[in-house]
Enzyme design. Structure first.
Site, PDB file in Angstrom:
ATOM      1  CG  HIS A 147      -7.338   6.279  -1.327  1.00  0.00           C
ATOM      2  ND1 HIS A 147      -7.990   5.616  -2.344  1.00  0.00           N
ATOM      3  CD2 HIS A 147      -6.021   6.229  -1.636  1.00  0.00           C
ATOM      4  CE1 HIS A 147      -7.092   5.184  -3.225  1.00  0.00           C
ATOM      5  NE2 HIS A 147      -5.890   5.544  -2.820  1.00  0.00           N
TER       6      HIS A 147
ATOM      7  CB  CYS B 265      -5.849   8.069  -4.893  1.00  0.00           C
ATOM      8  SG  CYS B 265      -5.168   7.272  -6.342  1.00  0.00           S
TER       9      CYS B 265
ATOM     10  CE  LYS C 133      -2.422   0.863  -0.227  1.00  0.00           C
ATOM     11  NZ  LYS C 133      -1.657   1.766  -1.089  1.00  0.00           N
TER      12      LYS C 133
ATOM     13  CG  ASP D  37      -9.272   3.157   3.655  1.00  0.00           C
ATOM     14  OD1 ASP D  37      -8.459   2.211   3.785  1.00  0.00           O
ATOM     15  OD2 ASP D  37      -9.214   3.978   2.723  1.00  0.00           O
TER      16      ASP D  37
ATOM     17  CD  GLN E  61      -1.317   4.122   3.230  1.00  0.00           C
ATOM     18  OE1 GLN E  61      -0.266   3.843   3.810  1.00  0.00           O
ATOM     19  NE2 GLN E  61      -1.434   4.037   1.917  1.00  0.00           N
TER      20      GLN E  61
END
Ligand code: PMP
Length: 428
Positions: free
Chosen positions: A145, A386, A248, A222, A225
């Site tokens: 991302h 993104c 999220k 990261d 997600q």
């Protein structure tokens, strides 16, 4: 007491003794806990499939934030009055909840941030500037991302270090051999996403961490997600940093967290100055606070943190393994169903995927797909997500993306597929 509140209370009471009910999740009863999903859009019951962008919030999270502002609101850490003490306890309990949820050894390893983006910028600014020198290298992947690319480009511009990029293949999987070849004595930092927001690919993070550590590099994951979809254990992964966003994982917008190993937080300089991050200030010299406060300058989003704690407690009460099982079932069902739409190509066909199916409909722009689906009451996202380097890899400008959460059902997938047939009819 609502069903959700009873479940959260029961899970708290049994924490560490018995796990949640092993029976499969009933997504349609979970859906009832989300007031926003009760509405119609363009006269059709809403089907919300834009969960990778943000998830909706269960009533127990809305109630927790509401109760905080109605009863406890005060600034934290700086007063002896009762409300401030309550706010501080609520804030620190939320931190302990985050620590437990991700498997951190101690709450002091959790820094509250505005979200994954701010957490990644914190690492790139503070740790990046501390260790990177000219001729050093930062390794990241083609599926990142922009939030896990741009902060590293900025750190490289400041320090003279160089970015190296691990390629992906046409299924959207990382080229692990190329990753191994890129690692070397100059690699200081590896920054990698746990799950790709554009492709759904689940990366083998523990394996990547072991390889990076063998080369002497630290690893920044990261997790934006990943956390909503599967159990995350930072200790088992042995990653050095793990970033995520609250919104999220069923929590409010504007709050998230960075996990970092305590010894790294101890060594790192602060990245923003202000109140709360200091022990004492004179014009000659400032003494910094201990982690995590050293990295939390200014008034934090206490209400957001309370909501995040409530959201993670709610997920725990469902059982994250059951959440994962339900979503895996839904992903498999959706994959089959999408295959039945003529002219549809799934972008990202990795063996392990979570939460996301990106796709193209032959001859129809993704934005048109999204607009017509919206008129069917089906919300998906279209665009580059993104992740423009991913789009460049596949030679496209945008995809349509359906992304799933625990409240989605097979009926939602059926509505998506019906909507796609409608799109095809409109475009003849
Ligand atoms: N990383 C990934 C993989 C994401 O999907 C996102 C959000 N789309 C981010 C980072 C940034 O999250 P936020 O905007 O909440 O900071």
């Amino acid at each position: 007491m609502s069903a959700a509140a009873q479940r959260v209370a029961a899970a708290a009471m049994h924490a560490g003794t018995s796990g949640p009910d092993p029976a499969p999740l009933d997504a349609s009863s979970i859906r009832v806990e989300f007031p926003i999903l009760w509405q119609s859009v363009h006269g059709k019951p809403l089907v919300y499939l834009d969960n990778a962008a943000t998830t909706q919030k269960p009533a127990c999270v809305l109630d927790a934030v509401d109760a905080y502002y109605r009863c406890d609101n005060a600034n934290v850490h700086r007063a002896v009055h009762t409300l401030s003490e309550r706010a501080t306890v609520a804030f620190e309990q939320a931190r302990a909840q985050v620590a437990r949820f991700v498997g951190a050894r101690d709450s002091s390893e959790i820094v509250f941030t505005r979200g994954a983006t701010e957490a990644l910028n914190l690492v790139a600014s503070s740790y990046g500037d501390m260790v990177l020198r000219e001729s050093d290298e930062v390794v990241l992947t083609e599926m990142e991302h922009h939030s896990n690319i741009v902060p590293w480009q900025m750190a490289c511009a400041r320090t003279g270090a160089t970015l190296r990029v691990v390629p992906i293949d046409d299924r959207g999987e990382l080229d692990i051999e190329a990753f191994g070849n890129l690692l070397g004595p100059r690699t200081r930092i590896v920054a990698v996403t746990h799950v790709s927001n554009a492709l759904g690919t689940v990366n083998p993070v523990a394996e990547l961490v072991a390889m990076a550590h063998a080369a002497g590099a630290k690893v920044v994951v990261d997790g934006a997600q990943a956390l909503p979809h599967a159990s995350v254990d930072v200790a088992a992964l042995d990653c050095d940093f793990y970033a995520f966003s609250g919104h999220k994982v069923y929590a409010p917008m504007g709050v998230g967290a960075l996990y970092a190993k305590r010894e790294l937080l101890d060594a790192m300089p602060p990245w923003q100055g202000g109140g709360d991050m200091i022990l004492s200030v004179t014009f000659e010299k400032t003494l910094y606070n201990v982690p995590p406060y050293k990295f939390e300058a200014g008034t934090p989003d206490v209400g957001g943190a309370v909501g995040l704690g409530a959201a993670l407690a709610w997920l725990e009460s469902l059982g994250i393994e059951r959440v994962a099982a339900h979503e895996n079932d839904l992903m498999a069902y959706a994959q089959q169903a999408l295959l039945g739409v003529a002219g549809l190509r799934v972008v990202g066909t990795a063996a392990r995927k979570a939460g996301v199916h990106s796709f193209m409909l032959e001859g129809i722009h993704p934005h048109d797909v999204g607009t017509i689906l919206d008129h069917q009451g089906v919300a998906i996202r279209t665009g580059h997500h993104c992740a423009q380097p991913v789009m460049q890899h596949f030679g496209i400008a945008a995809t349509a993306r359906a992304s799933f959460a625990v409240y989605n059902t097979r009926e939602d997938v059926d509505r998506l597929v019906d909507g796609l047939h409608e799109v095809k009819e409109v475009f003849g």
